[in-house]
Write a protein that holds these residues in place. Structure first.
Motif, PDB file in Angstrom:
ATOM      1  N   ASN A 591       0.782  -1.178   0.128  1.00 22.57           N
ATOM      2  CA  ASN A 591       0.014  -0.095   0.129  1.00 22.57           C
ATOM      3  C   ASN A 591       0.746   1.183  -0.018  1.00 22.57           C
ATOM      4  O   ASN A 591       0.254   2.217   0.361  1.00 22.57           O
ATOM      5  CB  ASN A 591      -0.869  -0.056   1.165  1.00 22.57           C
ATOM      6  N   ILE A 592       2.183   1.235  -0.427  1.00 19.36           N
ATOM      7  CA  ILE A 592       2.815   2.356  -0.283  1.00 19.36           C
ATOM      8  C   ILE A 592       2.373   3.614  -1.126  1.00 19.36           C
ATOM      9  O   ILE A 592       2.835   4.430  -1.106  1.00 19.36           O
ATOM     10  CB  ILE A 592       4.607   2.285  -0.438  1.00 19.36           C
ATOM     11  N   ALA A 593       1.801   2.820  -2.324  1.00 16.74           N
ATOM     12  CA  ALA A 593       1.553   3.987  -3.284  1.00 16.74           C
ATOM     13  C   ALA A 593      -0.005   4.760  -2.786  1.00 16.74           C
ATOM     14  O   ALA A 593      -0.307   5.886  -3.527  1.00 16.74           O
ATOM     15  CB  ALA A 593       0.921   3.384  -4.767  1.00 16.74           C
ATOM     16  N   THR A 594      -0.488   4.399  -1.906  1.00 16.55           N
ATOM     17  CA  THR A 594      -1.800   4.907  -1.236  1.00 16.55           C
ATOM     18  C   THR A 594      -1.835   5.276   0.016  1.00 16.55           C
ATOM     19  O   THR A 594      -2.619   6.134   0.485  1.00 16.55           O
ATOM     20  CB  THR A 594      -2.940   3.990  -1.504  1.00 16.55           C
ATOM     21  N   ASP A 595      -1.046   4.579   0.746  1.00 15.52           N
ATOM     22  CA  ASP A 595      -0.951   5.072   2.316  1.00 15.52           C
ATOM     23  C   ASP A 595       0.479   5.618   2.460  1.00 15.52           C
ATOM     24  O   ASP A 595       1.651   5.244   2.403  1.00 15.52           O
ATOM     25  CB  ASP A 595      -0.971   3.561   3.022  1.00 15.52           C
ATOM     26  N   PRO A 596       0.374   6.951   2.842  1.00 18.10           N
ATOM     27  CA  PRO A 596       1.775   7.611   3.250  1.00 18.10           C
ATOM     28  C   PRO A 596       2.383   7.051   4.409  1.00 18.10           C
ATOM     29  O   PRO A 596       3.656   7.073   4.447  1.00 18.10           O
ATOM     30  CB  PRO A 596       1.311   9.116   3.783  1.00 18.10           C
ATOM     31  N   GLY A 597       1.608   6.314   5.461  1.00 19.58           N
ATOM     32  CA  GLY A 597       2.330   5.750   6.632  1.00 19.58           C
ATOM     33  C   GLY A 597       3.134   4.726   6.237  1.00 19.58           C
ATOM     34  O   GLY A 597       4.075   4.452   6.599  1.00 19.58           O
ATOM     35  N   LEU A 599       4.324   4.140   3.132  1.00 19.43           N
ATOM     36  CA  LEU A 599       5.788   4.702   2.535  1.00 19.43           C
ATOM     37  C   LEU A 599       6.695   5.216   3.498  1.00 19.43           C
ATOM     38  O   LEU A 599       7.960   4.872   3.215  1.00 19.43           O
ATOM     39  CB  LEU A 599       4.993   5.758   1.570  1.00 19.43           C
ATOM     40  N   ALA A 600       6.264   6.024   4.806  1.00 20.27           N
ATOM     41  CA  ALA A 600       7.203   6.562   5.651  1.00 20.27           C
ATOM     42  C   ALA A 600       7.966   5.284   6.185  1.00 20.27           C
ATOM     43  O   ALA A 600       9.166   5.352   6.373  1.00 20.27           O
ATOM     44  CB  ALA A 600       6.541   7.299   6.604  1.00 20.27           C
ATOM     45  N   ILE A 601       7.252   4.185   6.460  1.00 18.96           N
ATOM     46  CA  ILE A 601       7.869   3.144   7.121  1.00 18.96           C
ATOM     47  C   ILE A 601       9.097   2.642   6.027  1.00 18.96           C
ATOM     48  O   ILE A 601      10.143   2.110   6.435  1.00 18.96           O
ATOM     49  CB  ILE A 601       6.863   1.836   7.663  1.00 18.96           C
ATOM     50  N   ALA A 602       8.666   2.357   4.810  1.00 21.30           N
ATOM     51  CA  ALA A 602       9.436   1.963   3.818  1.00 21.30           C
ATOM     52  C   ALA A 602      10.738   2.867   3.825  1.00 21.30           C
ATOM     53  O   ALA A 602      11.986   2.252   3.705  1.00 21.30           O
ATOM     54  CB  ALA A 602       8.763   1.639   2.387  1.00 21.30           C
ATOM     55  N   HIS A 603      10.522   3.990   3.783  1.00 23.96           N
ATOM     56  CA  HIS A 603      11.694   5.036   3.717  1.00 23.96           C
ATOM     57  C   HIS A 603      12.632   4.863   4.793  1.00 23.96           C
ATOM     58  O   HIS A 603      14.023   4.988   4.970  1.00 23.96           O
ATOM     59  CB  HIS A 603      11.085   6.286   3.763  1.00 23.96           C
ATOM     60  N   THR A 604      12.042   4.574   6.221  1.00 28.27           N
ATOM     61  CA  THR A 604      12.884   4.445   7.385  1.00 28.27           C
ATOM     62  C   THR A 604      13.836   2.937   7.252  1.00 28.27           C
ATOM     63  O   THR A 604      14.778   3.218   7.824  1.00 28.27           O
ATOM     64  CB  THR A 604      11.794   4.360   8.545  1.00 28.27           C
TER      65      THR A 604
END
Length: 700
Positions: A591-597, A599-604
């Motif tokens: 869900n990184i394309a629709t869920d900013p949270g 995506l933030a976890i993936a960045h971390t």
């Protein structure tokens, strides 16, 4: 294994007979030693007494002869001396007194020795012999002792045998003159006990010892029988009742429940994380955890209830006289709360907890085995819901338990007959163009005309221990297949093969040797193998796992942390384990394309991996948007259905062959003529894709 009563009785009988025989030998030796010791002691005492008597007798005789010599001398005579004189035949001996007169002359007188003197010095209990020049000259027995005198051995000192009796003999010489005769004194050796009396004493001693032995063996046998009785119905580790005693108690409580119309509940418990503790810290720590668990369970119920251990980390609590199902739920919550408290063992604070299955009576079954089976099925349902939960049995769970047992049997059969297969999913690198990075080996099972999902049989394999032979088989298959592709397609030399590793495989202690054997058999370079470890791996510095991982790293094998972010010890494991690659779990990618949270976890996660100098791999990539977001965030190595589903070796070989003229790994443009390369995403500053060897070459 406890000894049977019949075998114990036989062993006790053998021990008893052996002990009684040993006691008889001991009594015989004791009495014989006493008899011989008493003879020696009395012989020494009588010998000293005889020697004293002989000396007194000889002194008295000397005084008599000296007095006779003095009386026969003239008045005014001088000194006199005594000597011995034998006749020509040596049969007669005389005492000769030589008188020294004042006028210088001398006179002699002879005093023949006869039996009169010996008889006068004789006591009834003594025998005296006068011996001269080796002959018996006279005896206190007179003519009656001629036979004994002829057999006399005058030089013997001490105990002698005469006429089936024992005597003590003491020979003494009058003086140091050569012709000085011997006075031999004999006395019968008198013992305080006869040989028969000593034999009777030995029999009496034997009887006492046999009685003591009989009593001792009886006490030992009684204790052993009590121990057998205890082991037959109790668990030797925790002291709780076992399955056999549980059936007896459950049958009794079922009868009480039917008679009193009350509710009976059976709780089937399985400890959470116990296998990890037992395998990591050792069986000694595991035993202490089980003992503490038993004590806590006993504290949660009444004295009239039952707590049993079935084996391993499985327990059963049997509670009767309940008013309703809510009472059973309250007891289950109390048990879960009690076992959730940390257990302190050898400096470790261990967290276990439990999952509970509950079956009640009245219900669908009324026999003990049926209730236990229902509670077991409910326990597995509770474990699937998560840790620290309880679940009541319903009819659907019975069918699930039967299906699970059937699946286990089919899995064992498939393992023996080669019913499993390995498929391979491509791993790509999207940096400066889409490039093939390697493959991940995935186990597949086609049985009975259908594909069994890995989510169904992998957890069961973990639980039953089949994951160890399955994992080793997958490892050998993957290494052999990768080496075959390297030899057939030169461009595959720089690619890697990822294989999932179970925690159970690592706990074996010889896992590094098995990996080395698989690499040696296949000829695959260690650098081409990546072992993926689950993130929930529990590593204790006192176990063999850290040493195993370090051995693998020294061999050149790379290690990857799989499903990162889903466990509870991620950062600790990253710093403790020799990890080379970090894999982002698909749950953070979907869900990184629709869920900013997300995506933030993936960045971390990507930032953590880059700071630690690790390769970052994202799995479960299914859309081009997900791939672009990950690539822009710094995660260039990806795998998922977007780049290819797991496929059989033949299908992968076709793609490798096609990659000579096109790039089949490029989504939407499989005919693009791009030569494949191998990606080495080893450090943040050098996260680039290096070209592989020239097409058609083989690198050894």
């Amino acid at each position: 294994m406890p000894m049977s009563k019949e075998r114990l009785d036989l062993q006790a009988g053998r021990r008893l007979l052996l002990a009684i025989a040993a006691a008889g030998v001991f009594a015989l030796l004791t009495c014989s030693a006493f008899y011989l010791f008493e003879i020696e002691r009395l012989t020494s005492r009588q010998l000293a007494a005889l020697a004293h008597y002989a000396g007194q007798t000889m002194h008295a005789a000397d005084l008599g002869w000296q007095r006779a010599a003095a009386d026969g001398a003239q008045s005014g005579a001088g000194d006199h001396s005594l000597s011995w004189q034998f006749d020509a035949t040596g049969q007669q001996i005389s005492r000769v007194a030589t008188l020294h007169l004042p006028n210088g002359r001398s006179a002699t007188r002879r005093f023949p020795i006869d039996n009169t003197w010996l008889a006068a010095s004789h006591r009834p209990d003594l025998r005296l012999y006068l011996v001269g020049r080796g002959r018996v000259l006279a005896s206190s027995l007179g003519e009656a002792g001629a036979g004994e005198a002829s057999a006399l051995q005058p030089q013997v000192v001490g105990r002698i045998a005469r006429q089936d009796a024992l005597f003590v003999q003491a020979p003494m010489r009058w003086d140091d003159q050569t012709d000085s005769p011997l006075l031999v004194v004999q006395q019968r050796l008198s013992l305080p006990f006869s040989l028969g009396e000593i034999a009777l004493a030995g029999l009496f001693l034997w009887g006492i010892l046999a009685g003591l032995i009989w009593l001792t063996v009886g006490i030992w046998l009684n204790k052993a029988l009590q121990q057998i009785q205890f082991l037959a119905y109790h668990d030797p580790l925790t002291g709780l009742i076992n399955r056999a005693a549980l059936r007896v108690g459950l049958a009794h409580m079922l009868a009480e429940s039917r008679r009193n119309h009350t509710l009976l509940a059976i709780f089937y418990l399985d400890l959470d994380r116990f296998k990890i503790i037992n395998d990591s810290l050792g069986h000694a720590v595991g035993d202490l955890v089980l003992k503490e668990t038993a004590q806590r369970l006993l504290a949660c119920v009444r004295d009239t209830d039952f707590v049993a251990r079935l084996g391993g980390d499985e327990f059963i609590v049997l509670v009767g006289e309940l008013a309703g199902a809510n009472d059973a739920a309250a007891i289950a919550r109390k048990i879960i709360a009690s076992l959730a408290e940390p257990i302190r063992v050898n400096g470790h604070h261990l967290q276990t907890g439990c999952s509970i299955g509950i079956a009640t009576h009245p219900g669908s079954v009324a026999d003990p085995d049926g209730l236990i089976k229902q509670a077991d099925s409910a326990m597995y349902a509770a474990k699937q819901m998560g840790r620290g939960r309880y679940h009541y049995y319903d009819e659907s769970l019975g069918a699930k338990a039967d299906l699970r047992l059937s699946l286990e049997l089919r899995m064992r059969e498939a393992l023996g007959k080669g019913g499993f297969a390995v498929h391979y999913q491509p791993v790509v690198c999207d940096q400066g163009g889409m490039r093939l990075n390697g493959f991940e080996a995935l186990l597949r099972w086609h049985c009975g005309g259908e594909d069994i999902p890995p989510t169904d049989f992998i957890p069961l394999a973990e639980e039953t221990g089949l994951i160890v032979p399955l994992g080793d088989w997958v490892l050998r298959q993957a290494c052999t297949q990768m080496r075959a592709w390297q030899q057939e397609f030169g461009q595959s030399q720089g690619l890697s093969m990822s294989v999932n590793v179970s925690v159970r495989q690592l706990h074996g202690g010889d896992f590094a040797d098995r990996v080395a054997s698989a690499l040696a058999e296949s000829g695959l370079p260690p650098s081409a193998l990546i072992l993926e470890l689950t993130e929930s791996l529990y590593v204790d510095p006192h176990t063999a796992i850290p040493d195993t991982l370090r051995r693998l790293q020294k061999m050149g094998v790379r290690l990857a942390m799989d499903d990162f972010g889903t466990g509870y010890s991620s950062l600790a494991n990253l710093t403790r384990l020799p990890i080379d690659r970090l894999k982002i779990d698909r749950s953070f990618v979907s869900n990184i394309a629709t869920d900013p949270g997300e995506l933030a976890i993936a960045h971390t996660i990507i930032a953590i991996g880059q700071q630690l100098g690790l390769e970052i791999v994202a799995e479960g990539v299914e859309t081009a948007q997900q791939a672009a977001l990950l690539n822009n965030s710094g995660c260039h190595i990806q795998q998922g259905w977007l780049f290819g589903r797991p496929a059989a070796p033949a299908d992968i070989a076709q793609k490798l062959f096609a990659s000579r003229t096109a790039n089949p790994w490029q989504p939407g443009s499989s005919t693009k003529p791009v030569a494949p390369t191998a990606c080495t995403d080893s450090a943040p500053a050098k996260n680039v894709c290096a070209p592989p060897p020239r097409l058609g070459s083989v690198e050894h």
